[in-house]
Motif scaffolding. Structure first.
Motif, PDB file in Angstrom:
ATOM      1  N   GLY A 163     -22.759  35.256  17.139  1.00 33.11           N
ATOM      2  CA  GLY A 163     -21.780  36.171  17.799  1.00 33.11           C
ATOM      3  C   GLY A 163     -21.797  35.917  19.376  1.00 33.11           C
ATOM      4  O   GLY A 163     -20.993  35.711  19.857  1.00 33.11           O
ATOM      5  N   GLU A 164     -22.122  34.501  19.746  1.00 30.24           N
ATOM      6  CA  GLU A 164     -22.510  33.962  21.430  1.00 30.24           C
ATOM      7  C   GLU A 164     -21.316  32.786  20.848  1.00 30.24           C
ATOM      8  O   GLU A 164     -21.239  31.835  20.114  1.00 30.24           O
ATOM      9  CB  GLU A 164     -23.752  33.589  21.812  1.00 30.24           C
ATOM     10  N   PHE A 165     -21.273  32.850  22.422  1.00 27.47           N
ATOM     11  CA  PHE A 165     -20.591  31.081  22.959  1.00 27.47           C
ATOM     12  C   PHE A 165     -20.645  30.541  23.853  1.00 27.47           C
ATOM     13  O   PHE A 165     -20.441  30.960  24.782  1.00 27.47           O
ATOM     14  CB  PHE A 165     -18.150  32.203  23.016  1.00 27.47           C
ATOM     15  N   VAL A 166     -21.089  29.256  23.284  1.00 24.90           N
ATOM     16  CA  VAL A 166     -21.896  28.815  24.262  1.00 24.90           C
ATOM     17  C   VAL A 166     -21.267  27.665  25.067  1.00 24.90           C
ATOM     18  O   VAL A 166     -20.286  26.885  23.496  1.00 24.90           O
ATOM     19  CB  VAL A 166     -23.268  28.372  23.761  1.00 24.90           C
ATOM     20  N   CYS A 167     -20.581  27.343  25.444  1.00 22.83           N
ATOM     21  CA  CYS A 167     -20.264  25.673  26.359  1.00 22.83           C
ATOM     22  C   CYS A 167     -20.770  24.697  26.847  1.00 22.83           C
ATOM     23  O   CYS A 167     -22.227  25.630  27.481  1.00 22.83           O
ATOM     24  CB  CYS A 167     -19.131  26.346  27.187  1.00 22.83           C
ATOM     25  N   VAL A 168     -21.351  23.567  26.825  1.00 27.77           N
ATOM     26  CA  VAL A 168     -22.047  22.614  27.109  1.00 27.77           C
ATOM     27  C   VAL A 168     -20.670  21.492  27.919  1.00 27.77           C
ATOM     28  O   VAL A 168     -20.058  20.893  27.472  1.00 27.77           O
ATOM     29  CB  VAL A 168     -23.316  21.948  25.504  1.00 27.77           C
ATOM     30  N   GLY A 189     -25.054  13.644  27.463  1.00 25.86           N
ATOM     31  CA  GLY A 189     -26.255  13.789  26.462  1.00 25.86           C
ATOM     32  C   GLY A 189     -25.177  14.964  24.964  1.00 25.86           C
ATOM     33  O   GLY A 189     -25.757  15.306  24.719  1.00 25.86           O
ATOM     34  N   LYS A 190     -23.727  15.430  25.674  1.00 31.01           N
ATOM     35  CA  LYS A 190     -23.704  16.092  25.741  1.00 31.01           C
ATOM     36  C   LYS A 190     -23.024  16.255  24.275  1.00 31.01           C
ATOM     37  O   LYS A 190     -23.586  17.289  22.978  1.00 31.01           O
ATOM     38  CB  LYS A 190     -21.704  16.681  26.227  1.00 31.01           C
ATOM     39  N   SER A 191     -22.410  15.241  23.710  1.00 28.22           N
ATOM     40  CA  SER A 191     -22.135  15.232  22.181  1.00 28.22           C
ATOM     41  C   SER A 191     -24.081  14.837  21.005  1.00 28.22           C
ATOM     42  O   SER A 191     -23.745  14.916  19.865  1.00 28.22           O
ATOM     43  CB  SER A 191     -21.653  13.970  22.132  1.00 28.22           C
ATOM     44  N   THR A 192     -24.370  14.028  21.836  1.00 29.23           N
ATOM     45  CA  THR A 192     -25.606  13.574  21.470  1.00 29.23           C
ATOM     46  C   THR A 192     -26.386  14.824  21.306  1.00 29.23           C
ATOM     47  O   THR A 192     -27.192  15.426  19.624  1.00 29.23           O
ATOM     48  CB  THR A 192     -26.873  13.007  22.444  1.00 29.23           C
ATOM     49  N   LEU A 193     -26.123  16.187  22.300  1.00 26.90           N
ATOM     50  CA  LEU A 193     -26.774  17.201  22.381  1.00 26.90           C
ATOM     51  C   LEU A 193     -26.109  17.944  20.782  1.00 26.90           C
ATOM     52  O   LEU A 193     -27.152  18.895  19.710  1.00 26.90           O
ATOM     53  CB  LEU A 193     -26.844  18.800  22.984  1.00 26.90           C
ATOM     54  N   LEU A 238     -24.980  20.064  31.276  1.00 21.04           N
ATOM     55  CA  LEU A 238     -26.653  18.315  31.303  1.00 21.04           C
ATOM     56  C   LEU A 238     -25.617  17.629  31.833  1.00 21.04           C
ATOM     57  O   LEU A 238     -24.924  17.491  32.499  1.00 21.04           O
ATOM     58  CB  LEU A 238     -25.678  18.365  30.072  1.00 21.04           C
ATOM     59  N   LYS A 239     -26.875  16.864  32.926  1.00 17.29           N
ATOM     60  CA  LYS A 239     -27.144  15.362  33.275  1.00 17.29           C
ATOM     61  C   LYS A 239     -28.009  14.783  32.969  1.00 17.29           C
ATOM     62  O   LYS A 239     -29.739  15.148  32.953  1.00 17.29           O
ATOM     63  CB  LYS A 239     -26.803  16.323  34.767  1.00 17.29           C
ATOM     64  N   ILE A 276     -30.654  19.783  31.081  1.00 24.21           N
ATOM     65  CA  ILE A 276     -29.863  20.713  31.052  1.00 24.21           C
ATOM     66  C   ILE A 276     -30.371  21.420  32.710  1.00 24.21           C
ATOM     67  O   ILE A 276     -31.725  21.462  33.399  1.00 24.21           O
ATOM     68  CB  ILE A 276     -30.343  21.333  30.361  1.00 24.21           C
ATOM     69  N   VAL A 277     -29.435  20.972  34.017  1.00 24.17           N
ATOM     70  CA  VAL A 277     -29.536  21.211  35.276  1.00 24.17           C
ATOM     71  C   VAL A 277     -29.543  22.590  35.909  1.00 24.17           C
ATOM     72  O   VAL A 277     -29.363  22.779  36.753  1.00 24.17           O
ATOM     73  CB  VAL A 277     -29.490  19.656  35.451  1.00 24.17           C
ATOM     74  N   ASP A 278     -28.671  22.974  34.620  1.00 22.87           N
ATOM     75  CA  ASP A 278     -28.001  24.094  35.163  1.00 22.87           C
ATOM     76  C   ASP A 278     -27.440  24.981  34.191  1.00 22.87           C
ATOM     77  O   ASP A 278     -26.732  24.544  32.986  1.00 22.87           O
ATOM     78  CB  ASP A 278     -26.334  24.091  36.239  1.00 22.87           C
ATOM     79  N   GLU A 279     -26.865  26.646  34.305  1.00 21.15           N
ATOM     80  CA  GLU A 279     -26.869  27.898  33.240  1.00 21.15           C
ATOM     81  C   GLU A 279     -26.115  29.030  33.510  1.00 21.15           C
ATOM     82  O   GLU A 279     -26.920  28.960  34.872  1.00 21.15           O
ATOM     83  CB  GLU A 279     -28.432  27.542  32.636  1.00 21.15           C
ATOM     84  N   ILE A 280     -25.475  29.081  33.471  1.00 24.07           N
ATOM     85  CA  ILE A 280     -24.442  30.371  33.923  1.00 24.07           C
ATOM     86  C   ILE A 280     -23.936  31.529  32.590  1.00 24.07           C
ATOM     87  O   ILE A 280     -23.748  30.112  31.744  1.00 24.07           O
ATOM     88  CB  ILE A 280     -23.373  30.109  34.978  1.00 24.07           C
TER      89      ILE A 280
END
Length: 248
Positions: A35-40, A47-51, A216-217, A221-225
């Motif tokens: 039920g989460e909505f997570v954005c990358v 590396g977004k699409s690879t992840l 991602l950088k 994962i270099v930051d999360e909010i």
């Protein structure tokens, strides 16, 4: 809440030649709840699409473990395609619509392949088309539709199987701002009904619809909010601030 995706120590290397490797992902740890909505987010090549491909079993990690809906990927190795078919809906940049089929048939194809034609399927295709504003296109062909209309057709096709997880890679790239807002409201409504959403985007406005944003950088994962109690505007401003910091 139940954990639906868990990645531990995920790394991915691509071999360029006998001695050269590219490190696409490095030591990624993620838990996504039902039920989460997570954005990358992240710059091109981060590396977004690879992840996303690894989290949805399309690609294999070089190192690390992945579990889906409480089962390890190793346990599921013989029925991964069934798992994807039954639980995941995909909207990718390459829409892969079939020009020889009508819009209705393109949307219904995942169900037709599984169950054949039935009235409930017909009703749901029409319901989705109404929700996405493409009901007048159902008996046209994709080549007769605009880029934005084709994007909405692909979204409807991704939703027709009632997926537990909707995976969207830049889902509104060809759409005008009014349609973008309409589609993100559809995503929000689906999420409120219990659909887990995993979305890749470069757009802070789209990301502001999520519950949580990962940046991602260079494969990390270099930051999360998390949105928490912020308004959408406050969350948008914070996302923009984080992206600006990492994209300098």
């Amino acid at each position: 809440m139940t954990t639906i995706i868990k990645a531990s120590g995920i790394s991915k290397q691509y071999k360029i030649d006998k001695t050269t490797f590219v490190q696409a992902l490095e030591d990624i740890n993620i838990e996504i709840k039902q039920g989460e909505f997570v954005c990358v987010m992240g710059a091109s090549g981060s590396g977004k699409s690879t992840l996303i491909q690894i989290l949805t079993t399309i690609d294999k990690p070089t190192k690390g473990t992945l579990s889906l809906d409480g089962r390890s990927k190793l346990e599921m190795q013989y029925d991964l395609s069934d798992f994807r078919y039954q639980n995941l809906g995909f909207v990718f940049q390459d829409l892969n619509l079939l020009d020889e089929y009508t819009v209705f048939e393109n949307i219904a194809l995942p169900v037709l392949m599984r169950d054949g034609k039935n009235k409930s399927m017909n009703d749901y295709v029409i319901q989705l088309a109404n929700k996405l504003g493409i009901e007048s296109l159902l008996y046209k062909y994709p080549t007769e539709c605009s880029g934005g209309e084709q994007q909405r057709i692909a979204i409807a096709r991704a939703l027709v199987n009632h997926p537990k997880i909707l995976v969207a890679d830049e889902p509104t790239g060809n759409l005008d701002s009014i349609t973008v807002k309409a589609i993100m409201n559809v995503f929000r409504s689906l999420n409120q009904e219990g659909t887990t959403i995993l979305m890749v985007t470069h757009d802070s406005y789209l990301a502001s619809y999520s519950d949580r944003m990962l940046h991602l950088k260079s494969g990390k994962i270099v930051d999360e909010i998390a949105k928490q109690n912020r308004t959408q505007e406050e969350y948008f401003n914070k996302i923009t601030e984080i992206n600006s910091k990492h994209n300098l």
